[in-house]
Design an enzyme around this catalytic site. Structure first.
Site, mmCIF file in Angstrom:
data_model
loop_
_atom_site.group_PDB
_atom_site.id
_atom_site.type_symbol
_atom_site.label_atom_id
_atom_site.label_comp_id
_atom_site.label_asym_id
_atom_site.label_seq_id
_atom_site.Cartn_x
_atom_site.Cartn_y
_atom_site.Cartn_z
ATOM 1 N N HIS A 196 0.837 -1.202 0.000
ATOM 2 C CA HIS A 196 0.000 0.000 0.000
ATOM 3 C C HIS A 196 0.869 1.248 0.000
ATOM 4 O O HIS A 196 1.833 1.338 0.760
ATOM 5 C CB HIS A 196 -0.903 0.028 1.234
ATOM 6 C CG HIS A 196 -2.121 -0.834 1.107
ATOM 7 N ND1 HIS A 196 -3.222 -0.667 1.901
ATOM 8 C CD2 HIS A 196 -2.403 -1.876 0.279
ATOM 9 C CE1 HIS A 196 -4.156 -1.554 1.560
ATOM 10 N NE2 HIS A 196 -3.672 -2.301 0.578
ATOM 11 N N LYS A 201 2.089 -0.492 15.158
ATOM 12 C CA LYS A 201 3.507 -0.561 15.519
ATOM 13 C C LYS A 201 3.897 -1.810 16.300
ATOM 14 O O LYS A 201 5.081 -2.165 16.346
ATOM 15 C CB LYS A 201 3.876 0.673 16.364
ATOM 16 C CG LYS A 201 3.868 1.960 15.587
ATOM 17 C CD LYS A 201 4.940 1.965 14.517
ATOM 18 C CE LYS A 201 4.694 3.054 13.489
ATOM 19 N NZ LYS A 201 5.149 2.652 12.153
ATOM 20 N N PRO A 240 -2.853 -0.296 19.114
ATOM 21 C CA PRO A 240 -2.688 -0.719 17.710
ATOM 22 C C PRO A 240 -2.945 0.389 16.684
ATOM 23 O O PRO A 240 -2.735 0.192 15.503
ATOM 24 C CB PRO A 240 -3.705 -1.850 17.569
ATOM 25 C CG PRO A 240 -4.644 -1.699 18.692
ATOM 26 C CD PRO A 240 -3.916 -1.028 19.793
ATOM 27 N N TYR A 266 -8.686 5.417 8.495
ATOM 28 C CA TYR A 266 -8.757 5.702 9.938
ATOM 29 C C TYR A 266 -9.774 6.831 10.088
ATOM 30 O O TYR A 266 -9.577 7.920 9.546
ATOM 31 C CB TYR A 266 -7.402 6.183 10.457
ATOM 32 C CG TYR A 266 -6.332 5.121 10.559
ATOM 33 C CD1 TYR A 266 -5.618 4.699 9.439
ATOM 34 C CD2 TYR A 266 -6.013 4.542 11.789
ATOM 35 C CE1 TYR A 266 -4.632 3.722 9.536
ATOM 36 C CE2 TYR A 266 -5.018 3.573 11.895
ATOM 37 C CZ TYR A 266 -4.340 3.169 10.764
ATOM 38 O OH TYR A 266 -3.365 2.206 10.871
HETATM 39 P P1 FAS Z 1 3.405 -12.166 21.444
HETATM 40 O O1 FAS Z 1 2.502 -11.874 22.605
HETATM 41 O O2 FAS Z 1 2.850 -12.224 20.079
HETATM 42 O O3 FAS Z 1 4.120 -13.591 21.688
HETATM 43 C C1 FAS Z 1 4.576 -13.963 22.976
HETATM 44 C C2 FAS Z 1 4.549 -15.475 23.045
HETATM 45 O O4 FAS Z 1 5.058 -15.857 24.321
HETATM 46 C C3 FAS Z 1 3.130 -16.021 22.936
HETATM 47 O O5 FAS Z 1 3.068 -17.042 21.981
HETATM 48 C C4 FAS Z 1 2.832 -16.544 24.349
HETATM 49 O O6 FAS Z 1 2.015 -17.681 24.342
HETATM 50 C C5 FAS Z 1 4.229 -16.878 24.848
HETATM 51 N N1 FAS Z 1 4.360 -16.829 26.314
HETATM 52 C C6 FAS Z 1 3.785 -15.970 27.164
HETATM 53 N N2 FAS Z 1 4.151 -16.255 28.435
HETATM 54 C C7 FAS Z 1 4.981 -17.340 28.359
HETATM 55 C C8 FAS Z 1 5.681 -18.101 29.327
HETATM 56 N N3 FAS Z 1 5.598 -17.815 30.624
HETATM 57 N N4 FAS Z 1 6.442 -19.139 28.905
HETATM 58 C C9 FAS Z 1 6.538 -19.421 27.570
HETATM 59 N N5 FAS Z 1 5.892 -18.725 26.599
HETATM 60 C C10 FAS Z 1 5.128 -17.701 27.006
HETATM 61 N N6 FAS Z 1 -0.176 -5.000 16.744
HETATM 62 C C11 FAS Z 1 -0.340 -4.312 15.603
HETATM 63 O O7 FAS Z 1 0.644 -3.794 15.065
HETATM 64 N N7 FAS Z 1 -1.596 -4.177 15.041
HETATM 65 C C12 FAS Z 1 -2.712 -4.765 15.603
HETATM 66 O O8 FAS Z 1 -3.809 -4.644 15.097
HETATM 67 C C13 FAS Z 1 -2.569 -5.518 16.779
HETATM 68 N N8 FAS Z 1 -3.639 -6.155 17.355
HETATM 69 C C14 FAS Z 1 -3.458 -6.876 18.514
HETATM 70 C C15 FAS Z 1 -4.527 -7.552 19.140
HETATM 71 C C16 FAS Z 1 -4.337 -8.275 20.329
HETATM 72 C C17 FAS Z 1 -5.501 -9.009 20.985
HETATM 73 C C18 FAS Z 1 -3.066 -8.310 20.931
HETATM 74 C C19 FAS Z 1 -2.841 -9.045 22.233
HETATM 75 C C20 FAS Z 1 -1.997 -7.660 20.324
HETATM 76 C C21 FAS Z 1 -2.181 -6.942 19.112
HETATM 77 N N9 FAS Z 1 -1.120 -6.302 18.463
HETATM 78 C C22 FAS Z 1 -1.271 -5.597 17.327
HETATM 79 C C23 FAS Z 1 0.191 -6.358 19.000
HETATM 80 C C24 FAS Z 1 0.797 -7.692 18.590
HETATM 81 O O9 FAS Z 1 0.759 -7.837 17.212
HETATM 82 C C25 FAS Z 1 2.166 -7.746 19.200
HETATM 83 O O10 FAS Z 1 2.857 -6.526 19.037
HETATM 84 C C26 FAS Z 1 3.013 -8.879 18.662
HETATM 85 O O11 FAS Z 1 2.288 -10.068 18.804
HETATM 86 C C27 FAS Z 1 4.304 -8.885 19.452
HETATM 87 O O12 FAS Z 1 4.938 -10.074 19.233
HETATM 88 P P2 FAS Z 1 5.721 -10.784 20.434
HETATM 89 O O13 FAS Z 1 6.588 -9.790 21.097
HETATM 90 O O14 FAS Z 1 6.308 -12.027 19.858
HETATM 91 O O15 FAS Z 1 4.621 -11.123 21.531
HETATM 92 C C1 PHB Z 2 -5.265 -4.554 11.067
HETATM 93 O O1 PHB Z 2 -5.401 -4.730 9.844
HETATM 94 O O2 PHB Z 2 -5.518 -5.440 11.918
HETATM 95 C C2 PHB Z 2 -4.748 -3.229 11.561
HETATM 96 C C3 PHB Z 2 -4.312 -2.294 10.649
HETATM 97 C C4 PHB Z 2 -3.831 -1.068 11.100
HETATM 98 C C5 PHB Z 2 -3.818 -0.805 12.465
HETATM 99 C C6 PHB Z 2 -4.248 -1.763 13.388
HETATM 100 C C7 PHB Z 2 -4.727 -2.976 12.923
HETATM 101 O O3 PHB Z 2 -3.365 0.400 12.915
#
Ligand code: FAS
Ligand code: PHB
Length: 395
Positions: free
Chosen positions: A72, A296, A292, A200
């Site tokens: 995009h 980032k 979100p 947005y």
């Molecule tokens: P993660 O949380 O993805 O991964 C951590 C891993 O560690 C998980 O698999 C977990 O099971 C494991 N873990 C936890 N505790 C543990 C333990 N004690 N022992 C072993 N393993 C353990 N970011 C965006 O940019 N856009 C979005 O729209 C967006 N939406 C999101 C929606 C939700 C519901 C959440 C929770 C996050 C969202 N995020 C979004 C942010 C998300 O994308 C994170 O930034 C991204 O997953 C970060 O990756 P990790 O640092 O690997 O953490």
């Molecule tokens: C998404 O596609 O899930 C999305 C895109 C942009 C954002 C957050 C989430 O800022």
């Protein structure tokens, strides 16, 4: 068991780190609390910064993204019936890639499987030991059996609810937090996206976001009350609210359909400093959380891991510890810029229950500034597409 780096957490940060370390001949073991099926089923982020897409491609993870991802060149900011297009390509010469985190995770797990990575999933009771010595340990139980791995280093990639942060002494650890008085209700629907680029929308009723995963899978969000539950939102209520918050022509074009996924995400900004304690280094959500709004979270996890992987490569390949010693400061400099942008865009686009008419006028003035000032749009584009990171070659 002994290995060079134990990685706690098999999400995007942990699995990408294992991939980058393997490419440089460094051994690692991932211990993951959830099952592989659960990790692969998560629906989260959707936007990859330019540098993130290049990192994944350089790590051999770009084939499906290149074939099925959607580059995009801009996004739209909508307020009332006004729309401001931020033209990334024209303003900063970069773009973003629409490639869902679910797909990134699938590509990462396929890559790890292809070279026989040691990924121990469904583990319990993970605990970190002796990080201030030269032989740290990680203990856990798996299938009811107590296990221990000794290692040189521990990478805490265990997200917002992990155990890594518990290993930081309270007199060392500094945390910074801002909770927002609302959440995001997200819906996936097998419908064509309302617009070819993200929208947005800032509206008196609240924020809305129109995104997508591909030509027949749309991702939509509406700002909801912080205490709302998914069961408070029928599909009809969601579509009605989304329609009311979009410009009239977009609302007219919106194709609705049954939700195939519906979830509520609380919004908060959080940073824990430093990102290293002895032989424990943390990356991704284990160190910082962003709302979100600025897309980032996933991208910060990737940039942390690029820095951390390079630091491990410098250590093992050349005995050079400048990268490890400077990791926390260098990562945090980029983290705080992303935290600022995410906070700023969240503050600009959402309706704050405690705010008054003056605040709304300030929001509208800022949106009008973006509509009328190319330098303002360039600053937005610079932050949204990802502030440049010297990727270098890992390995
Ligand atoms: P993660 O949380 O993805 O991964 C951590 C891993 O560690 C998980 O698999 C977990 O099971 C494991 N873990 C936890 N505790 C543990 C333990 N004690 N022992 C072993 N393993 C353990 N970011 C965006 O940019 N856009 C979005 O729209 C967006 N939406 C999101 C929606 C939700 C519901 C959440 C929770 C996050 C969202 N995020 C979004 C942010 C998300 O994308 C994170 O930034 C991204 O997953 C970060 O990756 P990790 O640092 O690997 O953490
Ligand atoms: C998404 O596609 O899930 C999305 C895109 C942009 C954002 C957050 C989430 O800022």
């Amino acid at each position: 068991m002994h290995t060079q780096v134990v990685i706690i957490g098999g999400g995007p940060a942990g699995s990408l780190l294992a991939q980058l370390l393997h490419a440089a001949g460094i051994e690692s073991v991932i211990v993951e609390r959830r099952s592989t099926e659960y990790v692969l089923g998560r629906i989260r982020a959707g936007v990859l910064e330019d540098a993130s897409a290049r990192t994944l491609t350089a790590a051999g993870l770009g084939e499906r993204m290149a074939a099925e991802g959607d580059p995009h060149d801009g996004v739209a900011l909508a307020y009332g019936d006004q729309r401001v297009r931020i033209d990334f390509a024209e303003l900063v010469g970069r773009r973003v890639m629409i490639w869902g985190q679910t797909e990134v995770q699938r590509d990462l797990y396929d890559a790890l499987g292809s070279w026989g990575a040691t990924l121990l999933d469904s583990v319990d009771d993970v605990a970190i030991h002796d990080v201030t010595g030269d032989r740290p340990r990680v203990t856990f139980t798996r299938d009811g059996q107590a296990e221990e791995i000794t290692c040189d280093w521990i990478a805490g990639c265990d997200g917002a609810h992990g155990v890594s942060q518990d290993a930081f002494p309270t007199d060392l650890r500094r945390t910074y937090e801002r909770s927002y008085p609302f959440g995001w209700l997200g819906v996936l629907s097998e419908t064509p996206p309302v617009s070819p680029e993200l929208i947005y929308a800032s509206h008196e009723r609240g924020f809305a976001l129109c995104s997508m995963r591909h030509a027949m899978l749309s991702r939509y969000y509406v700002q909801c009350d912080r205490d709302d539950r998914v069961e408070d939102w029928s599909d009809d209520r969601f579509w009605s609210e989304l329609t009311r918050r979009l410009p009239a022509d977009d609302a007219e074009r919106l194709q609705t359909g049954p939700s195939i996924e519906k979830s509520i995400t609380p919004l908060r900004s959080f940073v824990a400093e430093p990102m290293r304690h002895g032989r424990l280094l943390v990356a991704g959500d284990a160190a910082h959380i962003v709302p979100p709004t600025g897309a980032k979270g996933l991208n910060l996890a990737i940039s942390d891991v690029v820095l951390l992987a390079q630091a491990f490569v410098d250590h093992y390949a050349r005995g050079d510890d400048d990268g490890l010693d400077g990791y926390s400061d260098r990562a945090l400099r980029r983290v705080w810029k992303a935290v600022r942008f995410s906070w700023w865009l969240t503050t600009l686009m959402h309706r704050f229950p405690s705010r008054d008419d003056f605040d709304r006028k300030i929001q509208l003035a800022e949106l009008d500034l973006l509509a009328t000032s190319a330098p303002a749009r360039a600053t937005f584009a610079d932050n949204y597409t990802g502030l440049p990171l010297d990727l270098g070659e890992v390995g």
